[in-house]
Motif scaffolding. Structure first.
Motif, mmCIF file in Angstrom:
data_model
loop_
_atom_site.group_PDB
_atom_site.id
_atom_site.type_symbol
_atom_site.label_atom_id
_atom_site.label_comp_id
_atom_site.label_asym_id
_atom_site.label_seq_id
_atom_site.Cartn_x
_atom_site.Cartn_y
_atom_site.Cartn_z
ATOM 1 N N ALA A 62 102.893 -28.176 -17.375
ATOM 2 C CA ALA A 62 102.102 -28.864 -16.349
ATOM 3 C C ALA A 62 100.960 -29.659 -17.002
ATOM 4 C CB ALA A 62 101.547 -27.849 -15.352
ATOM 5 N N LEU A 63 100.320 -29.051 -18.014
ATOM 6 C CA LEU A 63 99.254 -29.756 -18.734
ATOM 7 C C LEU A 63 99.794 -31.011 -19.419
ATOM 8 C CD1 LEU A 63 96.338 -29.892 -19.856
ATOM 9 C CD2 LEU A 63 97.146 -28.479 -21.762
ATOM 10 N N ARG A 64 100.972 -30.910 -20.002
ATOM 11 C CA ARG A 64 101.573 -32.067 -20.668
ATOM 12 C C ARG A 64 101.827 -33.190 -19.669
ATOM 13 N NH1 ARG A 64 107.018 -31.494 -24.112
ATOM 14 N NH2 ARG A 64 105.587 -30.828 -25.715
ATOM 15 N N ILE A 65 102.338 -32.845 -18.496
ATOM 16 C CA ILE A 65 102.612 -33.868 -17.467
ATOM 17 C C ILE A 65 101.306 -34.527 -17.023
ATOM 18 C CG2 ILE A 65 103.406 -34.198 -15.088
ATOM 19 C CD1 ILE A 65 105.513 -31.989 -15.709
ATOM 20 N N VAL A 66 100.289 -33.713 -16.756
ATOM 21 C CA VAL A 66 98.996 -34.264 -16.332
ATOM 22 C C VAL A 66 98.386 -35.110 -17.454
ATOM 23 C CG1 VAL A 66 96.618 -33.635 -15.700
ATOM 24 C CG2 VAL A 66 98.553 -32.468 -14.631
ATOM 25 N N TRP A 67 98.520 -34.651 -18.688
ATOM 26 C CA TRP A 67 97.981 -35.399 -19.830
ATOM 27 C C TRP A 67 98.588 -36.793 -19.894
ATOM 28 C CZ3 TRP A 67 94.000 -35.574 -22.863
ATOM 29 C CH2 TRP A 67 94.059 -36.288 -24.051
ATOM 30 N N TRP A 68 99.931 -36.874 -19.757
ATOM 31 C CA TRP A 68 100.560 -38.190 -19.826
ATOM 32 C C TRP A 68 100.267 -39.023 -18.585
ATOM 33 C CZ3 TRP A 68 101.321 -39.524 -24.345
ATOM 34 C CH2 TRP A 68 101.952 -38.733 -25.293
ATOM 35 N N TRP A 69 100.139 -38.400 -17.483
ATOM 36 C CA TRP A 69 99.963 -39.121 -16.223
ATOM 37 C C TRP A 69 98.548 -39.666 -16.075
ATOM 38 C CZ3 TRP A 69 98.513 -36.734 -11.096
ATOM 39 C CH2 TRP A 69 98.706 -37.632 -10.053
ATOM 40 N N ARG A 70 97.535 -38.872 -16.488
ATOM 41 C CA ARG A 70 96.163 -39.256 -16.209
ATOM 42 C C ARG A 70 95.354 -39.743 -17.420
ATOM 43 N NH1 ARG A 70 94.577 -40.267 -11.393
ATOM 44 N NH2 ARG A 70 92.525 -39.475 -11.865
ATOM 45 N N PHE A 71 95.599 -39.207 -18.617
ATOM 46 C CA PHE A 71 94.659 -39.422 -19.716
ATOM 47 C C PHE A 71 95.215 -40.197 -20.902
ATOM 48 C CE2 PHE A 71 93.451 -35.364 -17.676
ATOM 49 C CZ PHE A 71 92.232 -35.767 -17.163
ATOM 50 N N ASP A 72 96.512 -40.223 -21.062
ATOM 51 C CA ASP A 72 97.068 -40.801 -22.288
ATOM 52 C C ASP A 72 98.306 -41.627 -21.945
ATOM 53 O OD1 ASP A 72 97.267 -41.324 -24.959
ATOM 54 O OD2 ASP A 72 97.860 -39.316 -25.553
ATOM 55 N N ARG A 73 98.702 -42.423 -22.879
ATOM 56 C CA ARG A 73 99.926 -43.214 -22.751
ATOM 57 C C ARG A 73 100.835 -42.900 -23.927
ATOM 58 N NH1 ARG A 73 99.158 -43.332 -18.221
ATOM 59 N NH2 ARG A 73 97.862 -44.791 -17.137
ATOM 60 N N LYS A 74 102.118 -42.861 -23.672
ATOM 61 C CA LYS A 74 103.066 -42.597 -24.758
ATOM 62 C C LYS A 74 103.116 -43.808 -25.688
ATOM 63 C CE LYS A 74 106.089 -39.533 -22.199
ATOM 64 N NZ LYS A 74 107.443 -39.245 -21.770
ATOM 65 N N PRO A 75 103.382 -43.557 -26.951
ATOM 66 C CA PRO A 75 103.532 -44.683 -27.879
ATOM 67 C C PRO A 75 104.764 -45.522 -27.528
ATOM 68 C CG PRO A 75 103.340 -42.610 -29.065
ATOM 69 C CD PRO A 75 103.461 -42.285 -27.624
ATOM 70 N N ALA A 76 104.747 -46.745 -27.984
ATOM 71 C CA ALA A 76 105.889 -47.624 -27.741
ATOM 72 C C ALA A 76 107.103 -47.105 -28.512
ATOM 73 C CB ALA A 76 105.550 -49.042 -28.203
ATOM 74 N N PRO A 77 108.300 -47.318 -27.959
ATOM 75 C CA PRO A 77 109.496 -46.901 -28.693
ATOM 76 C C PRO A 77 109.617 -47.643 -30.023
ATOM 77 C CG PRO A 77 110.066 -47.654 -26.478
ATOM 78 C CD PRO A 77 108.604 -47.903 -26.677
ATOM 79 N N VAL A 78 110.246 -47.002 -30.953
ATOM 80 C CA VAL A 78 110.429 -47.610 -32.269
ATOM 81 C C VAL A 78 111.362 -48.806 -32.122
ATOM 82 C CG1 VAL A 78 111.303 -47.226 -34.598
ATOM 83 C CG2 VAL A 78 110.099 -45.396 -33.398
ATOM 84 N N GLN A 79 110.925 -49.942 -32.663
ATOM 85 C CA GLN A 79 111.745 -51.146 -32.599
ATOM 86 C C GLN A 79 112.714 -51.170 -33.781
ATOM 87 O OE1 GLN A 79 111.597 -53.163 -29.969
ATOM 88 N NE2 GLN A 79 109.969 -51.860 -29.167
ATOM 89 N N ALA A 80 113.807 -51.820 -33.612
ATOM 90 C CA ALA A 80 114.800 -52.035 -34.667
ATOM 91 C C ALA A 80 115.405 -50.723 -35.170
ATOM 92 C CB ALA A 80 114.204 -52.838 -35.817
ATOM 93 N N SER A 81 115.762 -49.835 -34.226
ATOM 94 C CA SER A 81 116.483 -48.626 -34.622
ATOM 95 C C SER A 81 117.924 -49.000 -34.934
ATOM 96 C CB SER A 81 116.491 -47.606 -33.482
ATOM 97 O OG SER A 81 115.192 -47.212 -33.171
ATOM 98 N N PRO A 82 118.536 -48.332 -35.896
ATOM 99 C CA PRO A 82 119.956 -48.590 -36.151
ATOM 100 C C PRO A 82 120.797 -48.222 -34.926
ATOM 101 C CG PRO A 82 118.981 -47.270 -37.910
ATOM 102 C CD PRO A 82 117.970 -47.377 -36.826
ATOM 103 N N ARG A 83 121.878 -48.951 -34.741
ATOM 104 C CA ARG A 83 122.737 -48.739 -33.569
ATOM 105 C C ARG A 83 123.299 -47.316 -33.537
ATOM 106 N NH1 ARG A 83 124.959 -51.792 -29.695
ATOM 107 N NH2 ARG A 83 127.090 -51.387 -29.016
ATOM 108 N N TRP A 84 123.684 -46.768 -34.686
ATOM 109 C CA TRP A 84 124.245 -45.423 -34.725
ATOM 110 C C TRP A 84 123.214 -44.391 -34.267
ATOM 111 C CZ3 TRP A 84 121.975 -41.610 -37.529
ATOM 112 C CH2 TRP A 84 121.092 -41.994 -38.540
#
Length: 143
Positions: A62-84
């Motif tokens: 629950a703390l993790r959900i509230v943390w992402w929802w109210r206080f922090d933002r997830k990092p951007a996905p890694v660009q240029a990942s290999p297709r596999w």
């Protein structure tokens, strides 16, 4: 660096993640040991550990959900990942979701329908009636 940056997770998110992971491993160990314990006192002792830890994991989630929802933002996905790597991640996601459905069924007791319980154990020893052959029925009617 408590909060996440665009390229990496912050210290709070990482701490919640790894603390949850360690506690879940402890829950798996204590749960399996409690399920296989023959002595009632041992089982009760294991469950005295298991239940509060499960509540802590629930609160951390629950703390993790509230943390992402109210206080922090997830990092951007890694660009240029290999297709596999993307395909493997997609496959792992599908497998994880299927296992979660199975766990959800186990959590709510649907597994009891397939497992032998105290109610069904005696039924295993009951005599099974033999099928009556038609010729036997006909012979009895003819008498």
């Amino acid at each position: 660096m408590l909060k996440s940056r665009p390229d990496r997770y912050g210290a709070i998110a990482v701490s919640i993640h790894w603390l949850s992971a360690v506690l879940i491993l402890a829950l798996l160990g204590s749960g399996f040991r409690a399920a296989n314990a023959m002595d009632a006192a041992t089982k009760a002792g294991l469950l005295r550990f298991h239940i509060p830890v499960a509540i802590v994991v629930l609160l951390l989630t629950a703390l993790r959900i509230v943390w992402w929802w109210r206080f922090d933002r997830k990092p951007a996905p890694v660009q240029a990942s290999p297709r596999w790597q993307e395909r493997l991640a997609g496959f792992a996601d599908v497998v994880w979701r299927l296992r979660f459905r199975r766990r959800r069924c186990l959590m709510f007791g649907f597994s009891d329908l397939t497992q032998e319980t105290q109610i069904t154990k005696p039924a295993r020893n009951w005599p099974v009636p033999r099928p009556i052959r038609r010729s036997t029925l006909c012979a009895k009617k003819a008498r």
